[in-house]
Enzyme design. Structure first.
Site, PDB file in Angstrom:
ATOM      1  N   ASP A 363     -94.105  12.693  53.817  1.00 23.59           N
ATOM      2  CA  ASP A 363     -93.632  13.928  54.455  1.00 23.59           C
ATOM      3  C   ASP A 363     -92.676  14.685  53.529  1.00 23.59           C
ATOM      4  O   ASP A 363     -92.649  14.461  52.304  1.00 23.59           O
ATOM      5  CB  ASP A 363     -93.003  13.571  55.822  1.00 23.59           C
ATOM      6  N   ASP A 479     -96.936  22.398  57.360  1.00 21.51           N
ATOM      7  CA  ASP A 479     -95.840  22.646  58.296  1.00 21.51           C
ATOM      8  C   ASP A 479     -95.432  24.121  58.253  1.00 21.51           C
ATOM      9  O   ASP A 479     -95.794  24.865  57.309  1.00 21.51           O
ATOM     10  CB  ASP A 479     -94.655  21.753  57.888  1.00 21.51           C
ATOM     11  N   ASN A 481     -91.831  26.051  59.662  1.00 19.56           N
ATOM     12  CA  ASN A 481     -90.650  25.726  60.465  1.00 19.56           C
ATOM     13  C   ASN A 481     -89.739  26.877  60.864  1.00 19.56           C
ATOM     14  O   ASN A 481     -88.556  26.651  61.122  1.00 19.56           O
ATOM     15  CB  ASN A 481     -89.833  24.659  59.721  1.00 19.56           C
ATOM     16  N   ASP A 548     -92.365  17.313  67.822  1.00 19.94           N
ATOM     17  CA  ASP A 548     -91.431  16.435  67.118  1.00 19.94           C
ATOM     18  C   ASP A 548     -90.827  15.427  68.087  1.00 19.94           C
ATOM     19  O   ASP A 548     -90.145  14.493  67.671  1.00 19.94           O
ATOM     20  CB  ASP A 548     -90.307  17.259  66.471  1.00 19.94           C
TER      21      ASP A 548
HETATM   22  C1  DGJ Z   1     -90.993  19.518  61.093  1.00 20.82           C
HETATM   23  C2  DGJ Z   1     -92.123  18.604  61.438  1.00 20.82           C
HETATM   24  O1  DGJ Z   1     -92.509  18.800  62.759  1.00 20.82           O
HETATM   25  C3  DGJ Z   1     -91.718  17.168  61.161  1.00 20.82           C
HETATM   26  O2  DGJ Z   1     -92.746  16.297  61.544  1.00 20.82           O
HETATM   27  C4  DGJ Z   1     -91.378  17.011  59.717  1.00 20.82           C
HETATM   28  O3  DGJ Z   1     -92.524  17.203  58.946  1.00 20.82           O
HETATM   29  C5  DGJ Z   1     -90.303  17.992  59.324  1.00 20.82           C
HETATM   30  N1  DGJ Z   1     -90.640  19.339  59.691  1.00 20.82           N
HETATM   31  C6  DGJ Z   1     -90.051  17.943  57.848  1.00 20.82           C
HETATM   32  O4  DGJ Z   1     -89.180  18.899  57.425  1.00 20.82           O
END
Ligand code: DGJ
Length: 738
Positions: A363, A479, A481, A548
């Site tokens: 990851d 990902d 975020n 998560d």
């Molecule tokens: C958010 C993801 O949902 C997690 O599983 C992980 O990959 C983190 N980001 C890593 O920054």
């Protein structure tokens, strides 16, 4: 006297024609453009069991007669039944709902659509109906396309809006589709949420007036609400097994809006599509705007059957390699976070292989040299290996995994950049930003402007270059975020109102290109967990990270909501450590496995912290999962109860021929020993066949009948009375017809 003369002079001036105006005012005559008469017709959009029945009036107006179980068309030929306008445009008689609104050169805002023709054809189990409509005044053209998936009882519909004129027009509403649902009352199920709290099921009676499900976050749209719903018609109560249900989902990963306009007259108009918020769309002469598809299904047998329709359709027609088995895995995130070096990772690979897992995923944290990614404050954008952590290189790790007999995967977040990175310094113009305004950060990061083709190339390149780190990369976790804030695009300049739409089109361009070059790599769609869970993205991704939140008990509710719309083959579900990192909850390892085994099973912890006994138990669960997982990936799913309202919740997955099934049961509460053992009645079995019932994942059975043979009819009407006494008791049974 003087005064009188002055007054007369004034009156004469006012009365004299043309005395004040230089020109004679011209009265504009009102000429009405004639709409050609057409022969009224029925247009039936049909699947094996359902029917969306449309008709044209003699003026060519398109109306919807019904959406329900398939019926004989004869009584509808001369029906005087009230019918709703399909794809209501702003113009003519004011409709309660608006699918299309256009501002034309000169300022007119009226559009009236009339059918000019339609075609129907069938290929590969899909019957396609295309209906052409036209506004005879502005000449705007709209095509409504319905794709009926015959076996799956699913209809996907979208619109295509064409400007044949010589000047640009502006689309201010541009829905994909509309649907009218008559009824006395409606129960709406929708899925709202937040980080680690996605797909929370909300059920409310639909009020009169307007109810909307929408998001405006640009990306990460499903962190707040999913572009989908389940509508129980003429119902106050939700039922898995009875009653008319319409479920829908939009194939779009950006801002969306699904409007439910309930009129006193006794029906609801559903209008679904891209959210027009801050997105008025300029349609140049000769151009066509194609909207994303809205997917509908109808069932007269409750929500369970509507979900299964969507699941079957998704596996067969929508999800990338849907229904193919994705490997079990160990993900490094919760076990190592940013703190690892090669030996930590190779030890995890050893442990994963030893427990029988089939893939190791490295990851976040493996990249960036000048701004090493040792926490989330920097490094995004600089996709070069951090050789301090992994001096041997990614190929070394991937080869190590392959030598141990397991696959290798790696994490990227290519749409993002940390301000502390070389990329941010080199390409400030690639960042989503609005001139003169602070660029807001979330998780210390900015978002790249995917409406810009140069950025699309860069994002594609991140994937491509990562794949080039080793020819043994089998899996990518993609990902994303943060959402869009301070929306703005240097690239789009004066046309920034196109940003929300063009970002998503840019995203699809990139993943389409990736699929052309990498058809076989497994790609997981992750977005802070489940913030990009939609059928638009799933055309390119093999699975999604549901949340998560890895805490089995709260996760049960997230997976339950997700299952209403999305099949289990998509749901990546991991066993993690206790106390849970997100909620602090303590649940038994068996309960964690029994929950994670209902999707694509994985683990996300440091195996070194497990006891020998726990590792042995994990190995047994993984081994038995491999024997029945084809049912999870391809079988029909039946929900028993509801983790929100019942203390006992169950799931059954049944093979298409009903010869095999797997049954999961969970106790979500404490039950006194003085109470009778709670009963779960199975669904979906063949009542006349005899099944051997074998309990898995335990040495002490929760059911007295374990190992015996029972008729499907018995299991479905008498059920299993389970010795569930404690909170978090759980059981898994494998059923095989003998
Ligand atoms: C958010 C993801 O949902 C997690 O599983 C992980 O990959 C983190 N980001 C890593 O920054």
């Amino acid at each position: 006297m003087k005064k009188t003369i002055f007054l007369i002079a004034l009156i004469c001036m006012a009365a004299a024609p043309g005395a004040n105006a230089r020109k004679k005012p011209q009265v504009k005559q009102h000429t009405v453009v004639e709409i050609p008469k057409v022969q009224p017709q029925l247009i039936a959009v049909e699947t094996e069991n359902t029917q969306l029945l449309l008709r044209t009036t003699d003026k060519g107006q398109l109306q919807q007669l019904r959406y329900g179980v398939k019926l004989d068309l004869a009584p509808f030929r001369n029906s005087r039944k009230h019918a709703a306008i399909v794809f209501p445009a702003a113009g003519g008689y004011t409709a309660d709902a608006t699918a299309l609104a256009v501002t034309y050169p000169g300022g007119s805002v009226n559009t009236e659509l009339y059918v000019t023709g339609f075609t129907q054809n069938e290929a590969h189990g899909v019957a396609t109906t295309e209906i052409s409509l036209k506004d005879y005044v502005t000449l705007l053209e709209v095509k409504l396309v319905y794709e009926a998936y015959l076996k799956e009882d699913v209809i996907a519909s979208h619109s295509e809006i064409t400007n044949p004129g010589k000047k640009a027009v502006t689309l201010t509403h541009f829905a994909s589709a509309s649907l009218n649902v008559p009824g006395e009352e409606f129960l709406l199920t929708q899925f709202h949420g937040d980080w680690a709290f996605e797909m929370q099921t909300e059920r409310t009676p639909l009020p009169f007036g307007l109810t909307s499900i929408e998001t405006r976050r640009g990306v990460q749209t499903t962190q707040r609400a999913n572009p989908s719903f389940v509508l129980s018609v003429n119902a106050r109560e939700f039922s898995e097994t009875a009653g008319d249900v319409i479920a829908g989902a939009l194939e779009w990963s950006g801002n969306y809006k699904i409007d439910f306009s309930r009129a006193t007259g006794g029906s609801v108009d559903i209008i679904a599509g891209i959210n027009p918020f801050n997105s008025a769309y300029t349609l140049s002469p000769g151009k066509t705007f194609q909207t994303p598809r809205m997917v509908w299904t109808f069932s007269a047998e409750g929500a369970g059957s509507a979900s299964r329709n969507l699941h079957r359709w998704a596996r067969k027609h929508q999800v990338y390699k849907g229904g193919e088995i994705n490997p079990t895995l160990l993900n490094s995130w919760e076990g190592a976070y940013f703190t690892f070096t090669t030996p930590v990772l190779t030890a995890m690979i050893d442990d994963a292989a030893e427990m029988g897992l089939e893939l190791f995923v490295l990851d976040d944290g493996w990249f960036a040299k000048d701004f090493p990614r040792n926490d989330d404050s920097q490094g995004l954008g600089d996709w070069e290996l951090n050789t301090d952590k992994i001096p041997e290189g990614i190929d070394y790790l991937a080869s190590y995994a392959h030598d141990k007999g397991i696959k290798f995967g790696i994490w990227i977040e290519p749409e993002m950049v940390n301000p502390r990175s070389n990329l941010a310094a080199a390409h400030p113009d690639w960042v989503v930003r609005s001139e003169g305004r602070e660029i807001l950060q979330e998780r210390n990061q900015w978002i790249l402007d995917l409406s810009n083709p140069a950025v699309q190339d860069f994002v594609y390149g991140v994937f491509d270059n990562t794949m080039a780190l080793s020819d043994k990369i089998d899996y990518i976790k993609w990902d994303c975020n943060r959402p869009v804030e301070s929306m703005g695009s240097d690239y789009l300049g004066a046309e920034q109102n196109r940003f929300y739409i063009e970002y998503i089109q840019g995203f699809y361009n990139v993943v389409r290109r990736i699929r052309e070059k990498y058809p076989d790599v497994i790609v997981q769609c992750c977005s802070s967990g489940g913030a990009r869970v939609d059928y638009g993205a799933m055309k390119y991704f093999n699975e999604f990270w549901v949340s998560d939140n890895t805490d089995a008990i709260t996760r049960l509710k997230i997976q339950y909501g997700t299952s209403m719309i999305y099949p289990a083959c998509l749901q990546a579900s991991h066993v993690s450590a206790v106390p849970n990192h997100q909620t602090g909850n303590m649940t038994p390892l068996k309960f964690r496995f029994d929950v994670a085994c209902t999707g694509r099973l994985g683990m996300e912890l440091q195996p070194k912290n497990m006891t020998e006994g726990e590792r042995a138990f994990a190995s047994r669960c993984i081994e038995s999962y491999k024997k029945y997982r084809d049912l999870v990936f391809t079988g029909d799913q039946y929900r028993l109860g509801d983790p929100w309202n019942t203390d006992l919740y169950g799931l059954v997955y049944v093979s298409e021929d009903k010869s095999r099934a797997v049954f999961f049961a969970y106790s979500t509460t404490f039950r006194s020993r003085a109470l009778e053992a709670p009963v779960l009645r199975l669904q979906g079995l063949d009542p006349s066949r005899t099944y051997k019932v074998t309990e898995l994942n335990t040495e002490n059975s929760y059911w007295w009948g374990n190992g015996g043979r029972y008729k499907g009819g018995y299991l479905m009407s008498e059920g299993l009375d389970l010795e569930f006494r404690r909170m978090f008791d759980s059981a898994v049974f494998y059923l095989e017809a003998k």
